[in-house]
Design a protein around this motif. Structure first.
Motif: not given
Length: 156
Positions: A117-135
């Motif tokens: 959950a912490n990792s996903f919140a960090t990825v989400a904050a980046s705004g990178d949708v492709a990375k969000m999908r993987a995470a």
């Protein structure tokens, strides 16, 4: 954003209202209701994330808000399973007795979910949708790990 896309406009407003609400607090006899409500909120936030990620034009701020909500509930869930709050007559819960009979394994599953959950919140904050999908897939897998071992699945 399209002007007539009111359903997508209402979702973020509802989520903002939830985030501004006071954190869950339980009276001693209400811990089961607290954890049920908390996990329902996690499920709703994860649904919002998945809905946005399936959209051809995901609204990243919706994902970011939902990710923070999941992160915050993941931290809270560590206290949702005190001794004596497991299955017993008169208490309806999907929590398996293994939560209390295998506390180290359960804590490891909780810690894994919190880390994801912490990792996903960090990825989400980046705004990178492709990375969000993987995470998001990895986050969902961490939910499933706990569900398989420590939750009685609903019969359909």
């Amino acid at each position: 954003m399209r002007i007539h896309d009111t359903a997508r406009m209402k979702r973020p407003i509802a989520m903002l209202a939830l985030l501004c609400a006071a954190p869950l607090a339980a009276a001693p006899g209400d811990i089961v209701a607290t954890r049920i409500a908390g996990f329902r909120e996690v499920g709703a936030a994860f649904k919002n994330i998945n809905d946005e990620l399936k959209s051809p034009t995901p609204q990243t701020y919706v994902i970011q808000i939902s990710a923070r909500q999941i992160r915050d509930y993941a931290r809270q869930q560590q206290s949702w399973f005190p001794a004596g709050s497991g299955p017993k007559p008169g208490v309806k819960t999907a929590a398996k007795p293994e939560i209390w009979s295998q506390p180290a394994a359960f804590k490891a599953a909780q810690d894994g979910f919190t880390a994801q959950a912490n990792s996903f919140a960090t990825v989400a904050a980046s705004g990178d949708v492709a990375k969000m999908r993987a995470a998001a897939k990895t986050l969902g897998q961490s939910c499933g790990t706990c569900h398989r071992s420590f939750r009685v699945e609903e019969k359909r």
